[in-house]
Motif scaffolding. Structure first.
Motif, PDB file in Angstrom:
ATOM      1  N   GLY A  28       0.831  -1.198   0.000  1.00  0.00           N
ATOM      2  CA  GLY A  28       0.000   0.000   0.000  1.00  0.00           C
ATOM      3  C   GLY A  28       0.866   1.248   0.000  1.00  0.00           C
ATOM      4  N   HIS A  29       0.205   2.376  -0.313  1.00  0.00           N
ATOM      5  CA  HIS A  29       0.926   3.660  -0.380  1.00  0.00           C
ATOM      6  C   HIS A  29       1.124   4.220   1.024  1.00  0.00           C
ATOM      7  CE1 HIS A  29       0.542   4.051  -4.780  1.00  0.00           C
ATOM      8  NE2 HIS A  29      -0.608   3.401  -4.608  1.00  0.00           N
ATOM      9  N   GLY A  30       2.234   4.914   1.195  1.00  0.00           N
ATOM     10  CA  GLY A  30       2.489   5.622   2.457  1.00  0.00           C
ATOM     11  C   GLY A  30       2.613   4.700   3.651  1.00  0.00           C
ATOM     12  N   HIS A  31       3.146   3.502   3.449  1.00  0.00           N
ATOM     13  CA  HIS A  31       3.285   2.593   4.597  1.00  0.00           C
ATOM     14  C   HIS A  31       4.214   3.243   5.633  1.00  0.00           C
ATOM     15  CE1 HIS A  31       4.225  -0.836   7.076  1.00  0.00           C
ATOM     16  NE2 HIS A  31       3.278  -1.526   6.461  1.00  0.00           N
ATOM     17  N   PRO A  32       3.759   3.342   6.886  1.00  0.00           N
ATOM     18  CA  PRO A  32       4.551   4.092   7.872  1.00  0.00           C
ATOM     19  C   PRO A  32       5.971   3.547   8.062  1.00  0.00           C
ATOM     20  CG  PRO A  32       2.524   3.178   8.864  1.00  0.00           C
ATOM     21  CD  PRO A  32       2.495   2.842   7.410  1.00  0.00           C
ATOM     22  N   ALA A  33       6.148   2.234   8.000  1.00  0.00           N
ATOM     23  CA  ALA A  33       7.494   1.686   8.240  1.00  0.00           C
ATOM     24  C   ALA A  33       8.446   2.028   7.080  1.00  0.00           C
ATOM     25  CB  ALA A  33       7.424   0.177   8.440  1.00  0.00           C
ATOM     26  N   ILE A  34       7.908   2.016   5.860  1.00  0.00           N
ATOM     27  CA  ILE A  34       8.774   2.376   4.717  1.00  0.00           C
ATOM     28  C   ILE A  34       9.056   3.877   4.748  1.00  0.00           C
ATOM     29  CG2 ILE A  34       9.065   2.345   2.215  1.00  0.00           C
ATOM     30  CD1 ILE A  34       7.371  -0.125   2.031  1.00  0.00           C
ATOM     31  N   ASN A  35       8.017   4.667   5.015  1.00  0.00           N
ATOM     32  CA  ASN A  35       8.225   6.115   5.104  1.00  0.00           C
ATOM     33  C   ASN A  35       9.280   6.460   6.155  1.00  0.00           C
ATOM     34  OD1 ASN A  35       6.323   6.460   3.182  1.00  0.00           O
ATOM     35  ND2 ASN A  35       4.823   7.534   4.457  1.00  0.00           N
ATOM     36  N   GLN A  36       9.174   5.796   7.303  1.00  0.00           N
ATOM     37  CA  GLN A  36      10.119   6.083   8.388  1.00  0.00           C
ATOM     38  C   GLN A  36      11.541   5.699   7.974  1.00  0.00           C
ATOM     39  OE1 GLN A  36       9.040   7.632  11.306  1.00  0.00           O
ATOM     40  NE2 GLN A  36      11.264   7.983  11.411  1.00  0.00           N
ATOM     41  N   ALA A  37      11.664   4.548   7.325  1.00  0.00           N
ATOM     42  CA  ALA A  37      13.001   4.104   6.876  1.00  0.00           C
ATOM     43  C   ALA A  37      13.593   5.116   5.889  1.00  0.00           C
ATOM     44  CB  ALA A  37      12.891   2.721   6.222  1.00  0.00           C
ATOM     45  N   ILE A  38      12.742   5.638   5.001  1.00  0.00           N
ATOM     46  CA  ILE A  38      13.214   6.633   4.024  1.00  0.00           C
ATOM     47  C   ILE A  38      13.659   7.907   4.752  1.00  0.00           C
ATOM     48  CG2 ILE A  38      12.436   8.179   2.180  1.00  0.00           C
ATOM     49  CD1 ILE A  38      10.707   5.819   1.130  1.00  0.00           C
ATOM     50  N   MET A  39      12.832   8.368   5.694  1.00  0.00           N
ATOM     51  CA  MET A  39      13.161   9.621   6.391  1.00  0.00           C
ATOM     52  C   MET A  39      14.428   9.466   7.236  1.00  0.00           C
ATOM     53  SD  MET A  39       9.521  11.346   7.282  1.00  0.00           S
ATOM     54  CE  MET A  39       8.752   9.940   8.015  1.00  0.00           C
ATOM     55  N   ASP A  40      14.542   8.333   7.915  1.00  0.00           N
ATOM     56  CA  ASP A  40      15.754   8.089   8.713  1.00  0.00           C
ATOM     57  C   ASP A  40      16.997   8.115   7.823  1.00  0.00           C
ATOM     58  OD1 ASP A  40      14.138   7.810  10.895  1.00  0.00           O
ATOM     59  OD2 ASP A  40      14.313   5.611  11.021  1.00  0.00           O
ATOM     60  N   GLN A  41      16.862   7.499   6.657  1.00  0.00           N
ATOM     61  CA  GLN A  41      18.018   7.414   5.766  1.00  0.00           C
ATOM     62  C   GLN A  41      18.357   8.776   5.166  1.00  0.00           C
ATOM     63  OE1 GLN A  41      20.034   4.810   5.563  1.00  0.00           O
ATOM     64  NE2 GLN A  41      21.366   6.148   4.355  1.00  0.00           N
ATOM     65  N   VAL A  42      17.332   9.568   4.848  1.00  0.00           N
ATOM     66  CA  VAL A  42      17.580  10.920   4.308  1.00  0.00           C
ATOM     67  C   VAL A  42      18.406  11.717   5.320  1.00  0.00           C
ATOM     68  CG1 VAL A  42      16.522  13.126   3.664  1.00  0.00           C
ATOM     69  CG2 VAL A  42      15.508  10.996   2.879  1.00  0.00           C
ATOM     70  N   ASN A  43      18.070  11.563   6.584  1.00  0.00           N
ATOM     71  CA  ASN A  43      18.787  12.315   7.614  1.00  0.00           C
ATOM     72  C   ASN A  43      20.189  11.774   7.867  1.00  0.00           C
ATOM     73  OD1 ASN A  43      16.757  14.181   8.145  1.00  0.00           O
ATOM     74  ND2 ASN A  43      15.647  12.706   9.405  1.00  0.00           N
ATOM     75  N   GLN A  44      20.410  10.523   7.496  1.00  0.00           N
ATOM     76  CA  GLN A  44      21.704   9.882   7.766  1.00  0.00           C
ATOM     77  C   GLN A  44      22.672  10.051   6.607  1.00  0.00           C
ATOM     78  OE1 GLN A  44      22.418   8.342  10.624  1.00  0.00           O
ATOM     79  NE2 GLN A  44      24.465   7.696   9.963  1.00  0.00           N
ATOM     80  N   LEU A  45      22.210   9.640   5.424  1.00  0.00           N
ATOM     81  CA  LEU A  45      23.060   9.703   4.215  1.00  0.00           C
ATOM     82  C   LEU A  45      22.142   9.651   3.005  1.00  0.00           C
ATOM     83  CD1 LEU A  45      25.817   9.431   2.682  1.00  0.00           C
ATOM     84  CD2 LEU A  45      25.541   6.951   2.876  1.00  0.00           C
ATOM     85  N   ASP A  46      22.085  10.747   2.245  1.00  0.00           N
ATOM     86  CA  ASP A  46      21.191  10.764   1.087  1.00  0.00           C
ATOM     87  C   ASP A  46      21.774   9.989  -0.094  1.00  0.00           C
ATOM     88  OD1 ASP A  46      23.173  12.614   0.766  1.00  0.00           O
ATOM     89  OD2 ASP A  46      21.839  14.339   0.535  1.00  0.00           O
ATOM     90  N   HIS A  47      23.037  10.267  -0.399  1.00  0.00           N
ATOM     91  CA  HIS A  47      23.665   9.488  -1.467  1.00  0.00           C
ATOM     92  C   HIS A  47      25.171   9.438  -1.277  1.00  0.00           C
ATOM     93  CE1 HIS A  47      23.990   7.326  -5.158  1.00  0.00           C
ATOM     94  NE2 HIS A  47      24.926   8.151  -5.581  1.00  0.00           N
ATOM     95  N   SER A  48      25.729   8.335  -1.668  1.00  0.00           N
ATOM     96  CA  SER A  48      27.181   8.184  -1.751  1.00  0.00           C
ATOM     97  C   SER A  48      27.409   7.107  -2.793  1.00  0.00           C
ATOM     98  CB  SER A  48      27.739   7.753  -0.388  1.00  0.00           C
ATOM     99  OG  SER A  48      29.087   7.342  -0.525  1.00  0.00           O
TER     100      SER A  48
END
Ligand SMILES: Cc1ncc(COP(=O)(O)O)c(C=O)c1O
Length: 450
Positions: free
Chosen positions: A62-82
């Protein structure tokens, strides 16, 4: 002008849509989708639609699954790209280990890219180079299925077998040996099960008898040829091809871009027949349908052929700027975690069964030639004359008309010609599956006048 009108006007001014004749765009006013939640999409007018094709076969939980959204947000704050050129990062490492764990057979190495097409392209290049570096440089051609679809980059188009999409690029494509399409109702060999003894698979032996020395790999969409209209291969077909490949030294490339991550009822379609490919292409549902990420998995045997000293130049000279993007990898890890923690695959069986049960009346419909279902992948093929198996005139665009009618019943689906495709998210409830089948049945009745 209201907001929806303004957006459509700007779309027409600046956008070029995929697989779309832009002279006719937008025709009927398009929906402007601005929000997704659970198994539903919402347009700018506030209407809600069930996402009956998982947003082009990608949405898993489904769209906007909270666990996937959270994983994305955590990762954005940690390392966006390398980059993965000369460096590595935790999410690429963790995801590779998970993919090796969940995929069938001996696949042990993961090469990332961003789309199903590139995952296929990479598999083709690896298969080709494998033989160059294994003392069999004459093995240079591929075998693929008639009606195959493997993506839109040039290598993927070469192994693809859909005339309509491919004819314009003929001079740019490489030659491929073609197997007949395993489409039992319209068997190109004029045979039928079980008497045929899978002659369509045995045709691989004929090709190899003539060209075996030069064939490096067979590429296949295992069990379901998706874009061809959800054509389902007969039981035993895939394992027969796999056995021939193994016996005759041809690499087996499983394109599980569409079939992977539970769509066919098992995690991967290869598992339906215990098949262990040498290479596997994954995409679409890999991130649960949130971000573009793809992967090509290779067996250790294949990988070993690329190892050597620097100046032997056995390196796989391929890599994209965003290869293994950490945010996408984090989303994919969350997707796989949900699969496991929510026991998604265990609960899938009853959804598949409900869909089959709800589609039963359509099988008897006077304008439905066939309802093809494997897991949650469905193609409902419309025909003008069922007894004579005569299709509608293409200009009538019956498939398109049915999907437009389905919108009035709160469902978004897509046609492939006159085959109406259903592919609900794995997170669909039993009630939602019933609603989808009901909406499609009504839409078909309205459009065919039955
Ligand atoms: C079996 C298969 N392979 C490859 C692709 C191409 O994937 P993408 O559109 O992500 O490039 C598709 C897309 O539908 C597909 O169905």
């Amino acid at each position: 002008m209201d907001r929806t009108q303004e957006l459509i006007k700007q779309d027409v001014a600046n956008l070029w849509h995929p697989f779309t004749q832009m002279k006719l765009w937008p025709g009927e006013p398009p929906l402007v989708i601005e929000r997704g939640q659970g198994n539903y999409l919402y347009d700018t007018e506030g209407n809600r639609y069930f996402d009956g094709v998982s947003s082009l076969w990608v949405t898993v939980h489904g769209h906007g699954h909270p666990a996937i959204n959270q994983a994305i947000m955590d990762q954005v704050n940690q390392l966006d790209h390398s980059t993965l050129l000369g460096l590595t990062h935790p999410k690429a490492v963790e995801l590779a280990a998970e993919l090796v764990r969940v995929t069938p057979g001996e696949l042990s190495k993961v090469f990332y890219s961003e789309s199903g097409s590139t995952a296929v392209e990479i598999a083709l290049k690896i298969a080709f180079q494998f033989w160059q570096q294994s003392g069999r440089p004459e093995k240079k051609t591929f075998v693929a299925l008639s009606g195959a679809y493997h993506g839109d980059t040039l290598g993927a188009v070469s192994v693809g077998g859909m005339e309509l999409f491919h004819q314009a690029y003929g001079p740019l494509l490489f030659d491929v040996h073609r197997l007949p399409q395993p489409h039992c109702r319209r068997c190109p060999l004029g045979l039928g099960l079980p008497g045929c003894d899978l002659a369509c698979a045995e045709a691989l032996n004929d090709i190899l008898d003539q060209h075996g020395d030069e064939v490096c790999g067979l590429i296949i969409e295992p069990r379901v040829q998706g874009a061809a209209g959800m054509i389902i291969q007969p039981q035993g077909y895939l394992s027969r091809l796999a056995a021939i490949c193994r016996e005759r030294e041809v690499l087996l490339i499983a394109d599980e871009v569409a079939t992977g991550f539970g769509r066919t009822g098992l995690m991967f379609a290869c598992q339906l027949e215990g098949v262990q490919p040498d290479l596997m292409a994954l995409g679409k549902g890999l991130t649960g349908g949130t971000l573009p990420l793809a992967a090509t998995l290779a067996s250790d045997r294949v990988y070993q052929a690329f190892l050597g000293e620097f100046d032997e130049f056995k390196t796989f000279f391929h890599g994209h700027t965003y290869t293994g993007n950490p945010i996408a990898c984090a989303a994919a890890l969350a997707n796989l975690r949900i699969m496991q923690e929510d026991q998604v695959m265990t609960r899938l069986g009853q959804k598949v069964q409900r869909l089959s049960q709800e589609l039963r009346p359509l099988r008897r419909h006077p304008h439905v030639a066939e309802v093809r279902q494997q897991g949650l992948m469905v193609g409902v093929e419309l025909v003008q004359d069922k007894a004579a198996d005569r299709p509608y005139e293409p200009g009538l665009r019956m498939g398109h008309r049915v999907i437009m009618a389905a919108r009035n019943h709160g469902v978004i689906i897509r046609p492939l010609g006159d085959t109406v495709v259903l592919m609900p998210p794995l997170s669909s409830s039993l009630e939602e599956i019933s609603h989808l089948a009901d909406a499609v049945g009504r839409a078909i009745d309205e459009v065919t006048g039955s």
